[in-house]
Design a protein around this motif. Structure first.
Motif, PDB file in Angstrom:
ATOM      1  N   ALA A  81      -0.684  -9.135   0.932  1.00  0.00           N
ATOM      2  CA  ALA A  81      -0.060  -7.839   1.200  1.00  0.00           C
ATOM      3  C   ALA A  81       0.023  -6.999  -0.066  1.00  0.00           C
ATOM      4  O   ALA A  81      -0.245  -5.785  -0.048  1.00  0.00           O
ATOM      5  N   ASP A  82       0.404  -7.625  -1.183  1.00  0.00           N
ATOM      6  CA  ASP A  82       0.505  -6.884  -2.442  1.00  0.00           C
ATOM      7  C   ASP A  82      -0.870  -6.448  -2.925  1.00  0.00           C
ATOM      8  O   ASP A  82      -1.020  -5.360  -3.505  1.00  0.00           O
ATOM      9  N   TRP A  83      -1.866  -7.312  -2.699  1.00  0.00           N
ATOM     10  CA  TRP A  83      -3.226  -6.926  -3.077  1.00  0.00           C
ATOM     11  C   TRP A  83      -3.679  -5.692  -2.287  1.00  0.00           C
ATOM     12  O   TRP A  83      -4.190  -4.726  -2.865  1.00  0.00           O
ATOM     13  N   ALA A  84      -3.470  -5.717  -0.990  1.00  0.00           N
ATOM     14  CA  ALA A  84      -3.874  -4.592  -0.153  1.00  0.00           C
ATOM     15  C   ALA A  84      -3.165  -3.314  -0.592  1.00  0.00           C
ATOM     16  O   ALA A  84      -3.774  -2.232  -0.632  1.00  0.00           O
ATOM     17  N   ARG A  85      -1.890  -3.416  -0.935  1.00  0.00           N
ATOM     18  CA  ARG A  85      -1.136  -2.246  -1.393  1.00  0.00           C
ATOM     19  C   ARG A  85      -1.715  -1.737  -2.712  1.00  0.00           C
ATOM     20  O   ARG A  85      -1.860  -0.515  -2.911  1.00  0.00           O
ATOM     21  N   GLY A  86      -2.071  -2.651  -3.611  1.00  0.00           N
ATOM     22  CA  GLY A  86      -2.636  -2.229  -4.893  1.00  0.00           C
ATOM     23  C   GLY A  86      -3.945  -1.483  -4.732  1.00  0.00           C
ATOM     24  O   GLY A  86      -4.177  -0.458  -5.386  1.00  0.00           O
ATOM     25  N   ILE A  87      -4.811  -1.972  -3.839  1.00  0.00           N
ATOM     26  CA  ILE A  87      -6.091  -1.299  -3.615  1.00  0.00           C
ATOM     27  C   ILE A  87      -5.871   0.060  -2.957  1.00  0.00           C
ATOM     28  O   ILE A  87      -6.511   1.060  -3.325  1.00  0.00           O
ATOM     29  N   ARG A  88      -4.954   0.128  -1.999  1.00  0.00           N
ATOM     30  CA  ARG A  88      -4.645   1.432  -1.382  1.00  0.00           C
ATOM     31  C   ARG A  88      -4.171   2.418  -2.441  1.00  0.00           C
ATOM     32  O   ARG A  88      -4.547   3.604  -2.416  1.00  0.00           O
TER      33      ARG A  88
END
Length: 265
Positions: free
Chosen positions: A229-236
């Protein structure tokens, strides 16, 4: 030589390398042109993304390009016909050359000092080396995001785990000086992209840097460096910097040096 390449050898990575080279050609290759008839060796040519621009700027030079990956060399031969491409390990290279060109290679090596020391033996006395490296610690952006920064930090950690250094750009001067090169000069080559420079927003922020970080996501999550989830937020949040009021800054470092005339081989 350790040939671990943290970004992998996928088709998307090959496209990213081409996008990066084409977008940054003016920035990175400015000031680099070799005389007609000179013997030039490109070390770690990969898929030939930089080779295209070396040929365009020095059409009369005799260019040889080497890499450890035969698959990458096959792509390079298709991309840049007429260049002599060879499969070779850096430490197995021999011969004498007028100029060496090394771009985005040292950051992937566990012992860049030894690599440079060996490369110096390949130059004729007075011959030159050009080295270009990035430094992921130079990335800053708007809007700020701790999640985006964490994603970048994962890339740095993965590269370190693979024996490389994603922060190597800042070390070029001491690396070259310690390897015995003379007349070492390092220049920052800065990329700044906002909505007034849409070609850089697309070509660099989105298709080069963010794509590079995004490409290691599966490995970062699998290795427990970050949760999904944190990875996806970082890429967004990295993609958010490409929108109307976003901005992105990154610095490459370009070094030139000479082999000391009369230096030991």
């Amino acid at each position: 030589m350790d040939t671990t390449y943290v970004h992998g050898y996928t088709a998307p990575e090959a496209r990213r390398l081409g996008d990066q080279a084409d977008t940054l050609a003016g920035l990175l290759h400015a000031g680099t042109a070799y005389p007609a008839g000179s013997r030039v060796l490109e070390v770690g040519c990969g898929v030939g993304a930089q080779t295209v621009h070396l040929v365009a700027r020095s059409p009369g030079a005799h260019l040889t390009a080497v890499d450890v990956s035969e698959d990458s060399l096959d792509q390079a031969r298709r991309r840049v016909p007429g260049v002599e491409f060879r499969q070779a390990d850096l430490f197995a290279l021999d011969g004498e050359w007028d100029h060496l060109f090394v771009c985005f290679v040292l950051e992937h090596l566990p012992e860049p000092e030894k690599a440079l020391a060996h490369l110096q033996t390949l130059l004729r006395p007075g011959g030159t080396i050009t080295v270009i490296e990035g430094d992921h610690g130079s990335a800053f952006f708007h809007p700020r995001s701790e999640h985006a920064q964490a994603a970048i930090d994962c890339l740095v950690r993965l590269q370190a785990d693979a024996g490389g250094d994603g922060l190597l750009g800042r070390r070029l001067y001491p690396l070259l000086a310690d390897a015995g090169f003379d007349d070492v000069r390092v220049e920052p080559r800065t990329v700044y992209a906002d909505a007034s420079k849409p070609e850089l927003v697309t070509g660099f922020t989105r298709d080069t840097f963010t794509a590079m970080v995004e490409g290691v996501g599966e490995t970062a999550v699998a290795n427990g460096l970050i949760c999904e989830a944190d990875w996806a937020r970082g890429i967004r949040d990295l993609y958010r910097t490409t929108r109307e009021y976003g901005a992105f800054h990154y610095t490459f470092f370009k070094a030139t040096a000479r082999r000391t005339p009369g230096g030991a081989s």
